[in-house]
Design a protein around this motif. Sequence first.
Motif, PDB file in Angstrom:
ATOM      1  N   LYS A 283      34.403  38.558  37.341  1.00 39.42           N
ATOM      2  CA  LYS A 283      34.983  38.408  36.020  1.00 39.42           C
ATOM      3  C   LYS A 283      36.501  38.562  36.057  1.00 39.42           C
ATOM      4  O   LYS A 283      37.228  37.828  35.400  1.00 39.42           O
ATOM      5  CB  LYS A 283      34.364  39.446  35.086  1.00 39.42           C
ATOM      6  CG  LYS A 283      34.755  39.305  33.649  1.00 39.42           C
ATOM      7  CD  LYS A 283      34.013  40.309  32.805  1.00 39.42           C
ATOM      8  CE  LYS A 283      34.331  40.118  31.343  1.00 39.42           C
ATOM      9  NZ  LYS A 283      33.621  41.074  30.513  1.00 39.42           N
ATOM     10  N   GLU A 284      36.989  39.501  36.863  1.00 40.20           N
ATOM     11  CA  GLU A 284      38.428  39.757  36.944  1.00 40.20           C
ATOM     12  C   GLU A 284      39.173  38.605  37.636  1.00 40.20           C
ATOM     13  O   GLU A 284      40.341  38.361  37.352  1.00 40.20           O
ATOM     14  CB  GLU A 284      38.713  41.056  37.713  1.00 40.20           C
ATOM     15  CG  GLU A 284      38.071  42.293  37.118  1.00 40.20           C
ATOM     16  CD  GLU A 284      36.608  42.468  37.523  1.00 40.20           C
ATOM     17  OE1 GLU A 284      36.224  42.061  38.632  1.00 40.20           O
ATOM     18  OE2 GLU A 284      35.841  42.994  36.700  1.00 40.20           O
ATOM     19  N   ASP A 285      38.512  37.933  38.557  1.00 36.56           N
ATOM     20  CA  ASP A 285      39.148  36.876  39.340  1.00 36.56           C
ATOM     21  C   ASP A 285      39.031  35.492  38.710  1.00 36.56           C
ATOM     22  O   ASP A 285      39.735  34.563  39.109  1.00 36.56           O
ATOM     23  CB  ASP A 285      38.543  36.832  40.745  1.00 36.56           C
ATOM     24  CG  ASP A 285      38.695  38.154  41.479  1.00 36.56           C
ATOM     25  OD1 ASP A 285      39.665  38.882  41.183  1.00 36.56           O
ATOM     26  OD2 ASP A 285      37.849  38.445  42.342  1.00 36.56           O
TER      27      ASP A 285
ATOM     28  N   ARG B 186      34.605  30.636  33.992  1.00 40.66           N
ATOM     29  CA  ARG B 186      34.367  31.239  32.689  1.00 40.66           C
ATOM     30  C   ARG B 186      35.191  30.604  31.565  1.00 40.66           C
ATOM     31  O   ARG B 186      35.507  31.252  30.575  1.00 40.66           O
ATOM     32  CB  ARG B 186      34.572  32.747  32.741  1.00 40.66           C
ATOM     33  CG  ARG B 186      33.486  33.447  33.531  1.00 40.66           C
ATOM     34  CD  ARG B 186      33.741  34.939  33.647  1.00 40.66           C
ATOM     35  NE  ARG B 186      32.613  35.675  34.206  1.00 40.66           N
ATOM     36  CZ  ARG B 186      32.290  35.709  35.480  1.00 40.66           C
ATOM     37  NH1 ARG B 186      32.962  35.011  36.354  1.00 40.66           N
ATOM     38  NH2 ARG B 186      31.278  36.432  35.898  1.00 40.66           N
ATOM     39  N   ILE B 187      35.524  29.329  31.724  1.00 40.73           N
ATOM     40  CA  ILE B 187      36.146  28.584  30.630  1.00 40.73           C
ATOM     41  C   ILE B 187      35.075  28.329  29.573  1.00 40.73           C
ATOM     42  O   ILE B 187      35.326  28.438  28.379  1.00 40.73           O
ATOM     43  CB  ILE B 187      36.761  27.265  31.143  1.00 40.73           C
ATOM     44  CG1 ILE B 187      37.907  27.570  32.105  1.00 40.73           C
ATOM     45  CG2 ILE B 187      37.234  26.404  29.984  1.00 40.73           C
ATOM     46  CD1 ILE B 187      38.461  26.362  32.820  1.00 40.73           C
ATOM     47  N   ILE B 188      33.876  27.980  30.037  1.00 40.32           N
ATOM     48  CA  ILE B 188      32.692  27.849  29.179  1.00 40.32           C
ATOM     49  C   ILE B 188      31.641  28.803  29.733  1.00 40.32           C
ATOM     50  O   ILE B 188      31.436  28.869  30.943  1.00 40.32           O
ATOM     51  CB  ILE B 188      32.174  26.393  29.159  1.00 40.32           C
ATOM     52  CG1 ILE B 188      33.227  25.473  28.537  1.00 40.32           C
ATOM     53  CG2 ILE B 188      30.868  26.299  28.377  1.00 40.32           C
ATOM     54  CD1 ILE B 188      32.835  24.015  28.470  1.00 40.32           C
TER      55      ILE B 188
END
Length: 80
Positions: free
Chosen positions: A69-71, A11-13
Amino acid sequence: MRLDKYLKVSRIIKRRTVANEACDAGRVEVNGRIARASYDVKVGDVIKISLGNNLRTVEVVEISEHALKEDAAGMYKIIE
């Protein structure tokens, strides 16, 4: 794992197509070299991404095919 997929899973991009386009435009460097989307990411790689006025430098800590999402934030360490 491919660079574009890693950027999306961590989730960097947000989208893989955006990650792919950034790589094609030469906006992503791995270990000081411009990298293609097909680059094989390894633990310890330093990734620099410049999108607009935003410059982010991260170090790969973990590689995982899927991440909640949390990880996702645990897959990399921000370097400034």
